[in-house]
Design a protein around this motif. Structure first.
Motif, short mmCIF file in Angstrom:
data_model
loop_
_atom_site.label_atom_id
_atom_site.label_comp_id
_atom_site.label_asym_id
_atom_site.label_seq_id
_atom_site.Cartn_x
_atom_site.Cartn_y
_atom_site.Cartn_z
N SER A 90 -0.50 -2.67 29.74
CA SER A 90 -1.60 -3.58 29.40
C SER A 90 -2.96 -3.17 29.96
O SER A 90 -3.92 -3.92 29.81
CB SER A 90 -1.30 -5.02 29.87
OG SER A 90 -0.21 -5.55 29.16
N GLN A 91 -3.05 -2.00 30.58
CA GLN A 91 -4.32 -1.61 31.21
C GLN A 91 -5.13 -0.78 30.22
O GLN A 91 -5.07 0.44 30.19
CB GLN A 91 -4.07 -0.82 32.49
CG GLN A 91 -5.32 -0.67 33.35
CD GLN A 91 -5.00 -0.18 34.74
OE1 GLN A 91 -3.89 0.20 35.05
NE2 GLN A 91 -6.00 -0.17 35.62
N SER A 92 -5.91 -1.48 29.40
CA SER A 92 -6.75 -0.83 28.39
C SER A 92 -7.85 -1.80 27.99
O SER A 92 -7.85 -2.96 28.41
CB SER A 92 -5.92 -0.43 27.16
OG SER A 92 -5.55 -1.57 26.41
N ALA A 93 -8.76 -1.33 27.16
CA ALA A 93 -9.86 -2.19 26.71
C ALA A 93 -9.36 -3.36 25.87
O ALA A 93 -10.06 -4.38 25.76
CB ALA A 93 -10.86 -1.36 25.90
N VAL A 94 -8.16 -3.24 25.30
CA VAL A 94 -7.63 -4.29 24.43
C VAL A 94 -6.33 -4.87 24.97
O VAL A 94 -5.70 -5.70 24.32
CB VAL A 94 -7.42 -3.77 22.99
CG1 VAL A 94 -8.76 -3.41 22.38
CG2 VAL A 94 -6.48 -2.58 22.96
N GLY A 119 11.83 -7.32 34.30
CA GLY A 119 10.70 -6.91 33.48
C GLY A 119 9.54 -7.88 33.65
O GLY A 119 9.62 -8.86 34.41
N SER A 120 8.46 -7.63 32.92
CA SER A 120 7.31 -8.52 33.02
C SER A 120 6.62 -8.59 31.66
O SER A 120 7.10 -8.02 30.68
CB SER A 120 6.33 -8.01 34.08
OG SER A 120 5.34 -8.98 34.35
N THR A 121 5.51 -9.29 31.60
CA THR A 121 4.80 -9.47 30.34
C THR A 121 3.33 -9.81 30.64
O THR A 121 2.85 -9.58 31.74
CB THR A 121 5.50 -10.54 29.49
OG1 THR A 121 4.87 -10.65 28.23
CG2 THR A 121 5.52 -11.89 30.19
N VAL A 122 2.64 -10.39 29.64
CA VAL A 122 1.21 -10.63 29.80
C VAL A 122 0.91 -11.85 30.66
O VAL A 122 -0.22 -12.03 31.11
CB VAL A 122 0.52 -10.79 28.42
CG1 VAL A 122 0.70 -9.53 27.59
CG2 VAL A 122 1.03 -12.01 27.68
N GLY A 123 1.91 -12.71 30.92
CA GLY A 123 1.66 -13.93 31.66
C GLY A 123 1.06 -13.71 33.04
O GLY A 123 -0.02 -14.25 33.35
N PRO A 124 1.71 -12.94 33.92
CA PRO A 124 1.14 -12.73 35.26
C PRO A 124 -0.22 -12.04 35.22
O PRO A 124 -1.08 -12.32 36.07
CB PRO A 124 2.19 -11.86 35.95
CG PRO A 124 3.46 -12.12 35.22
CD PRO A 124 3.04 -12.35 33.79
N LEU A 125 -0.42 -11.14 34.27
CA LEU A 125 -1.69 -10.43 34.18
C LEU A 125 -2.82 -11.39 33.83
O LEU A 125 -3.91 -11.34 34.40
CB LEU A 125 -1.59 -9.32 33.14
CG LEU A 125 -0.50 -8.27 33.37
CD1 LEU A 125 -0.47 -7.28 32.21
CD2 LEU A 125 -0.73 -7.55 34.68
#
Length: 433
Positions: free
Chosen positions: A270-274, A376-382
């Motif tokens: 998930s580390q990107s401009a989008v 695993g993980s997802t967008v929630g914590p981010l």
């Protein structure tokens, strides 16, 4: 939201139309426009109106759609749903040509944590974005989707690998180049792309400059099982949640301040401009709120539900689950918990979700990974860390996650959509700040 058959039929069409994040976002944009949402350009000044419904796309692969409710934003906050548009797959390398023994193959990179063995012996289509120069020297880009089988990765016969059923492993560099055709002549992959674009009506392609292309399984999404209990498809993780979030947003009432964010690049961190670690969602929220104080006040009254698939308990591998936390397909959405913050769920947000499920007569389940296994993980914590927003991680239980073809229950997506519609309409969260 009363016809589960129509809901699932439309879901299957959405899955088939979305072989890449670019196509998923395009498909969602078409549906949003048809429902009266206005497309915004980040380069322009926005003139947002109470009751207005809008969406913005970045990179063609991430989307934020939102409604400007008629209630007070600072007092009511946003009701947000997050998902991701990308799935593990095989992406074509920049210089992919391989000519060996009269066969033309293309080299691929593995995107995300793909389960690789199921990719063998499948009919593979090719889709993504192509950038090109036209005859006037202008740079253009377009989407390509070759839906017919143009490639395959043949298995090695068991006669040549007698231990295949006991110990076969996959070397991505050596074992995964895709066979495209048989020829003794050298082939130029970009020239083949120009021919494919012409066949799809893009005639003025002087030079293919570059591309972001992925192979995918040509087999369509389908209702399967003796009684049609299941949905089988590629990319259920996480296009299923994108579709659920979109349908809930389209059904939400005019009073609500609602957000749907579908980010690319979740499968690679998930580390990107989008991606969810990038600035896209926060920049949209700042423009809606108008100033920093307004943003913080609205955020204190807001909540995010991160929707990403959960691991259903597999009847052949039930020992891979915690005994008390084995979600069943078609038994309702799953609250995802992890004390090490791989999921952002806390007791406030999960309690609210349980009450919503009870109000909608939807059963709810819980998932916790075994204590001796990594989670695993997802967008929630981010998203929670970036925005400071109250967050819950939920998902539809699924088998074969990250395979080329995954399996979910035929009732769960519909059930979760009902709950998200209710969430979008909440006037008060009723949870502590």
């Amino acid at each position: 939201m009363s016809d589960i058959h129509g809901f699932n039929e439309d879901l299957l069409r959405f899955l088939d139309a979305s072989p890449t994040p670019f196509h998923a976002v395009e498909t969602m944009a078409i549906a949003l426009r048809a429902a009266g949402f206005e497309a915004l350009d980040e380069r322009d000044e926005w003139q947002l109106k109470p009751g207005g419904r809008y969406f913005v796309v970045r990179n063609g692969s991430s989307l934020v759609a939102f409604s400007c409710g008629e209630s007070n934003l600072l007092q009511r906050g946003w009701r947000m749903v997050g998902a991701h548009t990308d799935s593990p797959n095989l992406k074509v390398k920049p210089t992919p040509e391989l000519h060996r023994h009269g066969y033309f193959q293309v080299g691929v990179e593995v995107y995300g944590g793909a389960l690789l063995n199921p990719w063998f012996d499948r009919d593979l289509g090719l889709a993504g974005r192509v950038n090109y120069e036209n005859s006037q020297g202008d740079m253009r880009s377009c989407l390509l989707n070759i839906t017919r089988p143009v490639g395959l990765i043949p298995s090695l016969a068991i006669h040549l690998d007698r231990e295949a059923n006991n110990s076969r492993t996959v070397n991505p560099q050596k074992d995964l180049p895709v066979v495209l055709l048989q020829s003794d002549e050298k082939q130029d992959f970009r020239a083949l792309l120009a021919e494919a674009l012409a066949a799809q009506g893009v005639a003025d392609v002087a030079t293919v400059l570059d591309y972001e292309l992925s192979f995918y399984d040509c087999q369509n999404a389908a209702m399967v099982g003796w009684n049609g209990d299941f949905i089988a498809s590629a990319r259920l993780d996480n296009l299923l949640s994108c579709y659920i979030g979109m349908q809930a947003l389209l059904t939400s009432d005019a009073q609500s301040h609602t957000i749907l964010v579908c980010n690319d690049h979740e499968e690679v961190g998930s580390q990107s401009a989008v991606g969810a670690q990038g600035p896209m969602l926060e920049s949209v929220l700042r423009r809606i709120a108008g100033d920093e104080v307004g943003l913080q006040r609205a955020m204190a009254n807001s909540m995010m539900i991160s929707a990403d698939n959960a691991h259903g308990i597999h009847p052949n591998f039930s020992d891979r689950h915690d005994t008390n936390h084995g979600p069943l397909l078609n038994a309702g959405p799953v609250i995802k918990n992890n004390v090490n913050q791989r999921y952002a769920t806390n007791s406030d947000t999960s309690s609210l979700f349980r009450r919503l499920c009870a109000d909608e007569d939807v059963a709810v389940q819980s998932f916790v990974v075994r204590s001796d296994m990594a989670c695993g993980s997802t967008v929630g914590p981010l998203t929670a860390a970036a925005l400071g927003v109250k967050t819950l991680d939920v998902g539809v239980p699924t088998f074969a996650m990250h395979s080329i073809r995954e399996l979910a229950g035929s009732q769960d997506a519909f059930k979760l959509t009902k709950v998200l519609v209710a969430f979008y309409g909440l006037a008060e969260l009723g949870v502590a700040n």
